[in-house]
Scaffold this motif. Structure first.
Motif, short mmCIF file in Angstrom:
data_model
loop_
_atom_site.label_atom_id
_atom_site.label_comp_id
_atom_site.label_asym_id
_atom_site.label_seq_id
_atom_site.Cartn_x
_atom_site.Cartn_y
_atom_site.Cartn_z
N THR A 7 0.81 -1.22 0.00
CA THR A 7 0.00 0.00 0.00
C THR A 7 0.84 1.27 0.00
O THR A 7 0.30 2.37 -0.10
CB THR A 7 -0.94 0.02 1.22
N THR A 8 2.17 1.12 0.09
CA THR A 8 3.04 2.31 0.12
C THR A 8 3.48 2.75 -1.26
O THR A 8 4.17 3.75 -1.39
CB THR A 8 4.28 2.05 1.00
N VAL A 9 3.13 1.99 -2.30
CA VAL A 9 3.53 2.35 -3.66
C VAL A 9 2.34 2.88 -4.43
O VAL A 9 1.19 2.64 -4.07
CB VAL A 9 4.17 1.15 -4.40
N SER A 10 2.62 3.58 -5.53
CA SER A 10 1.53 4.16 -6.32
C SER A 10 0.91 3.18 -7.32
O SER A 10 -0.11 3.48 -7.91
CB SER A 10 2.03 5.40 -7.07
N THR A 11 1.53 2.02 -7.48
CA THR A 11 1.00 1.03 -8.41
C THR A 11 -0.34 0.52 -7.88
O THR A 11 -0.42 0.07 -6.73
CB THR A 11 1.98 -0.15 -8.55
N GLU A 92 3.78 -8.26 -22.30
CA GLU A 92 2.81 -7.85 -21.28
C GLU A 92 3.49 -6.99 -20.22
O GLU A 92 2.97 -5.96 -19.80
CB GLU A 92 2.15 -9.08 -20.66
N ASP A 93 4.68 -7.41 -19.82
CA ASP A 93 5.43 -6.64 -18.82
C ASP A 93 5.81 -5.26 -19.38
O ASP A 93 5.67 -4.24 -18.70
CB ASP A 93 6.68 -7.41 -18.41
N PHE A 94 6.27 -5.23 -20.63
CA PHE A 94 6.62 -3.95 -21.28
C PHE A 94 5.39 -3.04 -21.34
O PHE A 94 5.47 -1.85 -21.02
CB PHE A 94 7.18 -4.20 -22.68
N ALA A 95 4.26 -3.59 -21.75
CA ALA A 95 3.04 -2.79 -21.84
C ALA A 95 2.65 -2.23 -20.48
O ALA A 95 2.24 -1.07 -20.37
CB ALA A 95 1.91 -3.63 -22.43
N ALA A 96 2.78 -3.04 -19.45
CA ALA A 96 2.45 -2.58 -18.10
C ALA A 96 3.37 -1.44 -17.68
O ALA A 96 2.91 -0.45 -17.09
CB ALA A 96 2.54 -3.74 -17.11
N GLN A 97 4.64 -1.57 -17.98
CA GLN A 97 5.60 -0.52 -17.64
C GLN A 97 5.30 0.76 -18.42
O GLN A 97 5.38 1.86 -17.87
CB GLN A 97 7.03 -0.99 -17.91
N ALA A 98 4.97 0.61 -19.69
CA ALA A 98 4.64 1.78 -20.52
C ALA A 98 3.40 2.48 -19.95
O ALA A 98 3.36 3.72 -19.86
CB ALA A 98 4.42 1.36 -21.97
N LEU A 100 2.36 2.33 -16.87
CA LEU A 100 2.72 2.86 -15.55
C LEU A 100 3.35 4.24 -15.64
O LEU A 100 3.08 5.11 -14.81
CB LEU A 100 3.67 1.88 -14.85
N VAL A 101 4.17 4.45 -16.65
CA VAL A 101 4.83 5.76 -16.80
C VAL A 101 4.03 6.71 -17.69
O VAL A 101 4.47 7.82 -17.98
CB VAL A 101 6.29 5.63 -17.31
N GLY A 102 2.88 6.27 -18.17
CA GLY A 102 2.02 7.13 -18.98
C GLY A 102 2.48 7.31 -20.41
O GLY A 102 2.14 8.31 -21.04
N MET A 103 3.23 6.36 -20.93
CA MET A 103 3.73 6.47 -22.30
C MET A 103 2.60 6.26 -23.30
O MET A 103 1.76 5.39 -23.13
CB MET A 103 4.83 5.43 -22.55
#
Length: 118
Positions: A7-11, A92-98, A100-103
């Motif tokens: 709960t301490t992260v923004s994800t 899938e991991d790349f898409a999630a990261q993209a 996450l950073v709002g790309m």
């Protein structure tokens, strides 16, 4: 496999669940055919709303990581091509990261296209 919500992260919690399941499949902690906890059970264990787990499961199913077999439950997908499965998980991991950073999706696709050309 033990999932946990930080709960301490923004994800968002659904993304944490999704990412942890993907990683467990990737590292072999969850193998093809393994049964996952029902949505309500996992939601209670993680102290989140059932919709949170349901969303993670929906995204994982759309990505082909898991499959729902009606009343029988939810299972890690049985992939017929392990090499393709690894690439799908990486995508899938790349898409999630993209996300996450709002790309912008078109920028993310351009990065992949450039990497494939190299």
């Amino acid at each position: 496999m033990r999932l946990a919500i930080d709960t301490t992260v923004s994800t968002p919690p659904f993304e944490q669940v999704r990412a942890q399941i993907v990683e467990a499949v990737r590292d072999g902690s969850l193998t093809a055919g393994a049964r996952l906890s029902p949505v309500r059970t996992l939601a209670q264990e993680l102290d989140v709303a059932p919709g949170t787990v349901a969303r993670a499961y929906r995204e994982l199913e759309l990505a082909g990581v898991i499959e729902t077999r009606g009343r029988a439950g939810t299972f890690v997908a049985m992939s017929t091509d392990p090499a393709r499965r690894r690439i799908e998980l990486a995508a899938e991991d790349f898409a999630a990261q993209a996300r996450l950073v709002g790309m912008d999706p078109s920028d993310a696709l351009a990065l992949v296209a450039d990497a494939l050309r190299r």
